[in-house]
Design an enzyme around this catalytic site. Structure first.
Site, PDB file in Angstrom:
ATOM      1  N   GLY A 375       0.779  -1.278   0.112  1.00 44.20           N
ATOM      2  CA  GLY A 375       0.073  -0.059   0.056  1.00 44.20           C
ATOM      3  C   GLY A 375       0.831   1.159   0.080  1.00 44.20           C
ATOM      4  O   GLY A 375       2.102   1.088  -0.328  1.00 44.20           O
ATOM      5  N   THR A 376       0.285   2.342   0.410  1.00 44.34           N
ATOM      6  CA  THR A 376       0.887   3.782   0.243  1.00 44.34           C
ATOM      7  C   THR A 376       1.051   4.195   1.778  1.00 44.34           C
ATOM      8  O   THR A 376       0.107   3.914   2.455  1.00 44.34           O
ATOM      9  CB  THR A 376       0.126   4.634  -0.483  1.00 44.34           C
ATOM     10  N   VAL A 377       1.960   5.144   2.195  1.00 43.29           N
ATOM     11  CA  VAL A 377       1.969   5.367   3.509  1.00 43.29           C
ATOM     12  C   VAL A 377       2.198   7.009   3.366  1.00 43.29           C
ATOM     13  O   VAL A 377       2.737   7.650   2.625  1.00 43.29           O
ATOM     14  CB  VAL A 377       3.363   5.054   4.178  1.00 43.29           C
ATOM     15  N   ASP A 487      11.737  -9.738   5.722  1.00 44.62           N
ATOM     16  CA  ASP A 487      12.124  -8.672   4.834  1.00 44.62           C
ATOM     17  C   ASP A 487      13.093  -7.919   5.453  1.00 44.62           C
ATOM     18  O   ASP A 487      12.577  -6.467   5.365  1.00 44.62           O
ATOM     19  CB  ASP A 487      10.810  -8.245   4.218  1.00 44.62           C
TER      20      ASP A 487
END
Length: 642
Positions: A375-377, A487
């Site tokens: 997603g986008t932050v 990750d």
């Protein structure tokens, strides 16, 4: 530290302690300078609070539960601090070379078992040895309760030490295993025990005596030069004017009013008797010992205990039903409210979509911090002026929703100063929204690639490495359930205004059972960081994170990207590119030119040591890679020596 600077340093933190500060964790209440927020006192005394409401002290060796705190001491639970004589595996405890804690002289090293040789090394100095005999039925050693049944040998540990390495081996020619450990004998309570630490405030009485309350005396710590305590002349308290000060409380327990097997708790006007752990009955007239092992391992009780733990670890996310009735949010996608049994801490917040829209000015493009596969932050400011980072999912497909749930589940179970904090979520929209603490200084990757104005010095890079290693070690060894991050990379290491590292992004992380050695799963991660054995056999382990961290160490040294197609064909991969230089001691040829070391041989030597450690982390065979705890410890030693 200069005396004047120390005074200013303490004054600023004393002032901050009056503002935002949480001192409560479960049933434990901390007193100044301890607390669970940075505003409570100097940062050295910031504690962690587990999801189970247990106060935790962070050390190089991991986190340890605090059993008791006084004006000068901490007792921390260390029953896992054992070296098995059959395996010969070492155990260690290390608070860190600059920490305000030292081991007290009340602790004892012991080896227990038949013909067991034990040894300890404190602060990397001379090693002390002792060996047990094999005389069953001998008189028990009253001072050390672990010696009641089997042969023991005991050694004292001098005050002022900050670390101890424990070893043991068996010479009895049988399969019977003993062990070695360190114990503060009064802390022994059947199934647990601890060690006693002395704590003191940075500074000295010549410049900091004014920080003590009126009825207290300032004393420089005898075994910690540059540290002091405030000791109450009469009564009780912690002696600091910013803490409880000193109160003339009568010691109602002085006459030992409780029965054998009970402990006396002194209150303001009276006392309370409580049966010790492992005992039951009337604490005033008599507590009797229980067979803890038999009760816990019996079938029906084990099932009840397991069910209670499961029930206690799950908290259903509750949102006002009227609001749910008006909005069609995530619940249709996930089936029902029951599917949202997320393991949130009790202080997690459920934000409305309206508040998050206001916080981000309706998710304004100029406030976008970054975007990825999940997603986008966006950067935002809540109604109470709290700066936050809000992650908005890109889609409502199953895998994306699962990543959302995974990140919430994991982050709500952990609490560590070097892990980004999840503040809450919003479940009113078609796509999930997560709300995190705002970490203002960008990512480590941005700084190494000179996308930020500051140049990271080698000292700062080494500190970032230490903090990141401690965070990952916590996930592997100290969290309630082991977690493989999966990750680890420089873009997932955030830096705050003081360049403190915060490990982020748990969307593909894995919770692991305590007994598991690996998780069989499809390969996920970022090219250049992925463990080659994980790619080969689809088995994810804690050593997969160690491999990824080894790549991060190379980034810190070289300032190079893990994969760069602008480099020569044989040098595109940073690991392969660096290996030949490090193994041939030509580290200076690949050190980041932005470091400008000149002829500072000590720093170059430090960088070479870190590079050698990185190569060990990058071993193809995962069995040859060090554990993350060992990596953190070695980085601390390199930092202390440089």
């Amino acid at each position: 530290m200069d005396a004047a600077l120390t005074a200013v340093y303490l004054f600023l933190f004393h002032a901050a302690a009056q503002d935002l500060c949480s001192r409560k964790c479960g049933s434990f209440t901390a007193d100044y300078p301890f607390g669970f927020d940075r505003g409570c006192g100097p940062p050295e005394f910031e504690l962690n609070c587990s999801s189970a409401g247990k106060p935790l002290l962070q050390t190089v060796a991991g986190q340890f539960e605090i059993l008791e705190a006084t004006a000068t001491t901490l007792i921390v639970e260390t029953s896992r601090l054992k070296s098995n004589s059959c395996t010969g595996a070492e155990a260690f405890f290390d608070v860190g070379s600059t920490a305000p804690y030292t081991l007290s002289a009340n602790n004892e090293f012991f080896a227990r078992g038949c013909s067991v040789e034990g040894s300890y090394t404190a602060d990397a100095e001379s090693t002390q040895h002792c060996e047990t005999g094999c005389q069953p039925g001998r008189e028990p050693n009253i001072r050390n309760p672990f010696c009641e049944e089997l042969e023991c040998c005991i050694l004292t540990i001098p005050s002022g030490k900050r670390s101890v390495i424990i070893k043991s081996s068996a010479n009895n020619g049988t399969s019977d295993c003993g062990y070695s450990s360190v114990i503060f004998p009064p802390s022994y309570q059947v199934v647990t025990y601890g060690i006693e630490l002395l704590w003191a405030m940075p500074g000295n009485c010549s410049t900091s005596a004014h920080l003590c309350s009126l009825n207290a005396t300032c004393l420089d710590a005898p075994h910690q030069p540059g540290f002091f305590n405030c000791i109450c002349n009469t009564g009780s308290g912690n002696g600091f004017s910013n803490g409880t000060g000193c109160s003339a409380v009568v010691d109602h327990c002085a006459s030992s009013p409780c029965s054998e097997g009970a402990i006396c708790v002194n209150d303001l006007n009276s006392f309370t008797c409580k049966c010790r752990q492992g005992y039951k009955g009337n604490a005033t007239s008599g507590c009797r010992k229980t067979d803890v092992f038999q009760h816990i391992t019996s079938g029906p009780v084990l099932l009840v205990v397991a069910a209670a733990i499961l029930a206690g670890s799950i908290c259903v996310c509750i949102v006002r039903t009227k609001k749910l009735g008006r909005k069609k949010g995530l619940f249709p996608k996930l089936g029902s409210l029951a599917h949202l049994q997320l393991e949130f801490k009790q202080n997690a917040t459920f934000f409305s979509f309206d508040e998050l829209s206001r916080a981000t000015q309706n998710f304004k493009a100029e406030l976008m911090l970054g975007t990825g596969s999940f997603g986008t932050v966006f950067q935002g400011v809540l109604d109470d002026d709290t700066p936050v980072a809000i992650k908005k999912a890109n889609s409502t497909t199953g895998p994306r929703i699962q990543q959302f749930l995974n990140e919430v589940t994991i982050l709500s179970q952990v609490n560590h100063r070097n892990l980004v904090k999840l503040l809450g979520c919003c479940l009113e929209t078609e796509v999930p929204l997560l709300v995190f603490e705002f970490v203002p200084n960008g990512t480590l990757f941005e700084h190494l690639q000179h996308r930020r104005s500051s140049i990271l010095s080698w000292e700062r890079r080494l500190q970032i490495a230490i903090e990141t290693a401690e965070a990952i070690s916590y996930l592997h060894s100290s969290a309630a359930q082991p977690i493989y991050h999966r990750d680890v990379k420089s873009t997932n290491i955030l830096l705050d205004e003081k360049f403190t590292a915060k490990v982020a992004d748990f969307g593909i992380s894995k919770l692991v059972s305590l007994e598991a050695t690996h998780v069989s799963t499809t390969v996920h991660g970022t090219p250049g960081y992925i463990d080659p054995q994980y790619q080969q056999n689809y088995q994810l382990t804690d050593k997969s994170d160690v491999y990824s961290f080894g790549v991060v160490l190379l980034e810190l040294i070289t300032g190079q990207k893990p994969v760069d197609f602008s480099r020569n064909s044989s040098d595109k991969n940073l690991t392969a590119f660096s290996l030949a230089y490090i193994q041939s001691s030509r580290i200076e040829d690949i050190i980041d030119k932005g470091l400008e070391l000149g002829d500072e041989r000590a720093k170059i030597s430090s960088i070479q040591e870190v590079a050698n450690l990185a190569i060990r982390c990058l071993e193809f065979n995962r069995e040859n890679r060090p554990a993350m705890r060992s990596v953190a410890e070695e980085l601390m030693k390199i930092s202390a020596a440089s």
